[in-house]
Design an enzyme around this catalytic site. Structure first.
Site, PDB file in Angstrom:
ATOM      1  N   GLY A   7       1.118  -1.206  -0.049  1.00  0.00           N
ATOM      2  CA  GLY A   7      -0.009  -0.193  -0.041  1.00  0.00           C
ATOM      3  C   GLY A   7       0.956   1.256  -0.063  1.00  0.00           C
ATOM      4  O   GLY A   7       1.900   1.219  -0.813  1.00  0.00           O
ATOM      5  N   ALA A  32       3.547   8.469   3.666  1.00  0.00           N
ATOM      6  CA  ALA A  32       3.365   8.037   2.449  1.00  0.00           C
ATOM      7  C   ALA A  32       2.069   8.118   2.013  1.00  0.00           C
ATOM      8  O   ALA A  32       1.169   7.985   2.874  1.00  0.00           O
ATOM      9  CB  ALA A  32       3.907   6.589   2.012  1.00  0.00           C
ATOM     10  N   LYS A  83       7.143   5.322  19.074  1.00  0.00           N
ATOM     11  CA  LYS A  83       6.412   5.655  17.817  1.00  0.00           C
ATOM     12  C   LYS A  83       5.103   5.488  18.121  1.00  0.00           C
ATOM     13  O   LYS A  83       4.468   6.882  17.324  1.00  0.00           O
ATOM     14  CB  LYS A  83       7.187   4.627  16.938  1.00  0.00           C
ATOM     15  CG  LYS A  83       6.376   4.754  15.507  1.00  0.00           C
ATOM     16  CD  LYS A  83       6.659   5.924  14.855  1.00  0.00           C
ATOM     17  CE  LYS A  83       6.166   6.058  13.434  1.00  0.00           C
ATOM     18  NZ  LYS A  83       4.543   5.731  13.287  1.00  0.00           N
ATOM     19  N   ASN A 108       1.521   8.247  16.721  1.00  0.00           N
ATOM     20  CA  ASN A 108       0.448   7.890  16.143  1.00  0.00           C
ATOM     21  C   ASN A 108      -0.842   8.157  16.774  1.00  0.00           C
ATOM     22  O   ASN A 108      -2.023   8.506  16.368  1.00  0.00           O
ATOM     23  CB  ASN A 108       0.261   6.441  15.716  1.00  0.00           C
ATOM     24  CG  ASN A 108       1.370   6.128  14.658  1.00  0.00           C
ATOM     25  OD1 ASN A 108       2.158   5.033  14.998  1.00  0.00           O
ATOM     26  ND2 ASN A 108       1.590   6.811  13.581  1.00  0.00           N
ATOM     27  N   ASN A 111      -1.928  16.881   9.019  1.00  0.00           N
ATOM     28  CA  ASN A 111      -0.919  16.763  10.248  1.00  0.00           C
ATOM     29  C   ASN A 111      -0.882  18.155  10.791  1.00  0.00           C
ATOM     30  O   ASN A 111      -0.806  18.538  11.900  1.00  0.00           O
ATOM     31  CB  ASN A 111       0.430  15.901   9.882  1.00  0.00           C
ATOM     32  CG  ASN A 111      -0.023  14.393   9.855  1.00  0.00           C
ATOM     33  OD1 ASN A 111      -0.881  13.861  10.189  1.00  0.00           O
ATOM     34  ND2 ASN A 111       1.070  13.684   9.409  1.00  0.00           N
ATOM     35  N   ASN A 144       0.918  15.837   4.954  1.00  0.00           N
ATOM     36  CA  ASN A 144       0.483  14.529   5.210  1.00  0.00           C
ATOM     37  C   ASN A 144      -0.703  14.571   5.626  1.00  0.00           C
ATOM     38  O   ASN A 144      -1.128  14.994   6.489  1.00  0.00           O
ATOM     39  CB  ASN A 144       1.338  13.648   5.910  1.00  0.00           C
ATOM     40  CG  ASN A 144       1.287  12.240   5.549  1.00  0.00           C
ATOM     41  OD1 ASN A 144       0.700  11.796   4.678  1.00  0.00           O
ATOM     42  ND2 ASN A 144       1.361  11.440   6.901  1.00  0.00           N
ATOM     43  N   SER A 175      -2.070   7.850   7.679  1.00  0.00           N
ATOM     44  CA  SER A 175      -2.952   6.766   7.457  1.00  0.00           C
ATOM     45  C   SER A 175      -4.456   6.445   7.691  1.00  0.00           C
ATOM     46  O   SER A 175      -5.111   6.030   6.948  1.00  0.00           O
ATOM     47  CB  SER A 175      -2.000   5.606   7.590  1.00  0.00           C
ATOM     48  OG  SER A 175      -1.846   5.621   9.084  1.00  0.00           O
TER      49      SER A 175
END
Length: 348
Positions: free
Chosen positions: A9, A149, A230, A234, A248, A298, A301
């Protein structure tokens, strides 16, 4: 060397695309094969015209990726039966959505069992414990990254924000020959010096490949701790983007949203410490804000999933904090609220 991307993806296509481009442009890495496993429309576009990576300043055209829609198509193309498939030189990246992990591990069992390493490239905490149900713990490597991404069209992925990447072996301690549980407790002592050296060598190989390909990477001595640190990012960004539709950078421009983001991170940090995770610092709110700033354009996701009308990974991010908090008899009202609201979006 073979590189396989299971679940190509957004982030899988970014990492796999950069690695394939390295092989395409470098004589030293020309023998590296990169294969994608993903959705039919994306795979068809890649097989027809290659993958395009859109950076801040350029469009990279990658022409040497082979794509497959599933294991049956792969076996048919390779003209091999399952028993003959020797993938001992293959590094498999598992970059499916977290809720598809078990399904993918079952479907691609003939590849994962024969692969040299299986590399988890996903959001969430505790993912390695799920993969360990299917594979030897010594085979598992984990990657965490703050690179952004966005797969905005079949065959086209945008690198929306540069960030850090860390890689490590979650079940192998750096200072001993122990195989460890996902959150640090030793489950078995084993004298496997040669295996540990092999794992370390593979970490170095992968670190160097990713760095030369354009994704600056470091080796972590405690990837479990780093995956928690990390996930704080998120936790502080993803659900708020999903609920508001904001990019963001736009999230931290609103002082009220920014405050809620920080509160969610603070709750998660308290849960991590209660579970015995030895964190490296305390300024995790600031880290979340910094990543949001550096990936300002961004759409995270989770927001991408909402916009597509698909399932989100909320249960493996904020929802996982709620689950752990319940086990510890702790209250995490912000994480509980955003978890329920994001789940509700599916019905809206």
């Amino acid at each position: 060397m073979k590189i396989g991307i299971i679940g190509a993806g957004s982030i899988g296509s970014l990492f796999g695309g950069y690695l394939a481009y390295l092989a395409q442009k470098s004589a030293v890495n020309a023998d590296m094969e990169v294969e994608f496993f993903g959705r039919e429309d994306h795979i068809k576009a890649i097989n027809r015209g290659g993958l395009k990576i859109y950076t801040q300043s350029d469009i990279i055209e990658v022409k040497n990726i082979k794509g497959y829609t599933g294991i049956r198509e792969y076996k048919k193309a390779k003209n091999k039966i399952e028993e003959d498939m020797n993938n001992s030189s293959m590094y498999l990246f598992l970059s499916t959505k977290t809720y598809d992990m078990k399904k993918a591990l079952r479907e691609y069992a003939s590849l994962t069992e024969g692969a040299k390493r299986v590399i988890i490239l996903q959001n969430g905490i505790g993912n390695e414990s799920v993969v360990r149900q299917f594979l030897s713990p010594k085979k598992i490597i984990r990657i965490i990254t703050s690179n952004g991404a966005f797969l905005f069209e079949p065959g086209k992925v945008r690198h929306t924000g540069e960030g850090y990447t860390k890689i490590g072996a979650p079940f192998v301690t750096s200072g001993s020959l122990s195989i460890t549980e996902g959150e640090g407790s030793v489950i078995r002592e084993s004298a496997f010096e040669k295996e540990r050296e092999d794992i370390q060598q593979d970490l170095i190989v992968l670190k160097n490949l990713l760095t030369v390909a354009g994704l600056e990477t470091s080796i972590s001595e405690n990837i479990i701790r780093d995956s928690w640190e990390k996930i704080f990012v998120n936790i502080g960004i993803n659900p708020f983007g999903a609920l508001t539709g904001l990019k963001n950078g736009e999230l931290i421009e609103d002082p009220h949203i920014k405050a809620l983001m920080g509160d969610a991170v603070d709750e998660a940090v308290r849960v991590a410490r209660a579970k015995g995770i030895r964190l490296s610092g305390s300024e995790f709110k600031a880290l979340a804000y910094d990543v949001a700033s550096k990936t300002a354009e961004n759409k995270n996701s989770m927001l991408q999933d909402v916009l597509k009308g698909g399932q989100t990974e909320i249960d493996f991010i904020n929802g996982r904090i709620v689950k752990y908090a319940e086990e510890l008899n702790m209250e995490v009202p912000i994480n509980r609220t955003v978890s329920y609201l994001v789940r509700g979006l599916k019905k809206s």
